[in-house]
Motif scaffolding. Sequence first.
Motif, short mmCIF file in Angstrom:
data_model
loop_
_atom_site.label_atom_id
_atom_site.label_comp_id
_atom_site.label_asym_id
_atom_site.label_seq_id
_atom_site.Cartn_x
_atom_site.Cartn_y
_atom_site.Cartn_z
N ASP A 99 0.99 -1.18 -0.08
CA ASP A 99 -0.04 0.13 0.02
C ASP A 99 0.79 1.32 -0.04
OD1 ASP A 99 1.02 0.18 2.34
OD2 ASP A 99 -0.74 0.02 3.50
N GLY A 100 2.31 1.25 0.13
CA GLY A 100 3.17 2.39 -0.17
C GLY A 100 3.71 2.55 1.09
N SER A 101 3.04 2.15 2.30
CA SER A 101 3.64 2.64 3.68
C SER A 101 4.91 1.78 3.78
CB SER A 101 2.46 2.27 4.83
OG SER A 101 2.37 0.84 4.65
N ARG A 102 5.57 2.51 5.08
CA ARG A 102 6.96 2.04 5.05
C ARG A 102 7.06 1.40 6.53
NH1 ARG A 102 7.53 7.00 2.44
NH2 ARG A 102 7.53 7.92 4.35
N ASP A 103 7.73 0.19 6.45
CA ASP A 103 8.00 -0.14 7.91
C ASP A 103 9.50 -0.19 8.24
OD1 ASP A 103 7.81 -1.78 10.06
OD2 ASP A 103 7.89 -3.88 8.98
N PHE A 104 9.80 0.47 9.14
CA PHE A 104 11.17 0.56 9.70
C PHE A 104 11.65 -0.32 10.53
CE2 PHE A 104 9.80 4.75 8.14
CZ PHE A 104 10.90 5.28 7.67
N GLN A 105 12.50 -1.31 10.07
CA GLN A 105 12.96 -2.32 11.09
C GLN A 105 14.38 -2.28 11.41
OE1 GLN A 105 12.25 -5.81 8.02
NE2 GLN A 105 10.04 -5.39 8.18
#
Length: 239
Positions: free
Chosen positions: A105-111
């Motif tokens: 969906d274009g969102s970002r997950d900062f891992q």
Amino acid sequence: MNTTPGPDHDGHEHIHRFLVLGKKKLFFYHLALYNPQSGHNYQAVFTFTIKDSGELRERYLQDLAQHENERVFYALRCPHHFELPELQQGKEFSVHLERVVVKPDGSRDFQQMTTTETPVECKREDVRSFRKLGDLAYPEYLTYLMFGEGDEIHLAHQLADRPNWDEAVTVATTRPIDPATLKKVPTLVIDSIQDAHDKLIESPLKNGQQYQGKIDGTGQTVDLTVGRQGWWNHTSLNN
């Protein structure tokens, strides 16, 4: 899992992130926000010294090799707040390495990839480009900052007026770029594409396609082929 702490009451984290670009020589691009209250309203390019005997670099390179063909970016996240202009005088600080996964969906997950803080040194000469946002009109044509070393050249979309989009891509050039020119982080103007004067939801530079630009708009002609995208933001940048 996203292990990054949440934002403060104004919607922005008061810590800095620096995009990691390159394989042979690492460059670090500050992730900017236009909002002057955020403390992140600077477009800046650095070369830092990571003081850990190469452990973070190897972790980054190994993970990049596994995700090179995916929309996965990498950043250094500073867990302790400082004002970004302090780097212009030289500074030591600590970081964590992050993997930034772009979801469908274009969102970002900062891992967060590291469990202990890694010391980093920024010397005055490591500040390759530094500009506060808010005083630059939209250009007529598509304009990027150009930096890198040897055959690893990176382009970052010049953040002029808002709304806009922020991106970084690595490109291959048909001829070498003079190292002294690259060190100045000149602009590269692609006059076959008009600037959108707005935000875009996807890059005007397409992976694998060839383009031609001119250094600082009137200088050396550069023929390039677009490679891996290392960052994209058209959302929180403009908030």
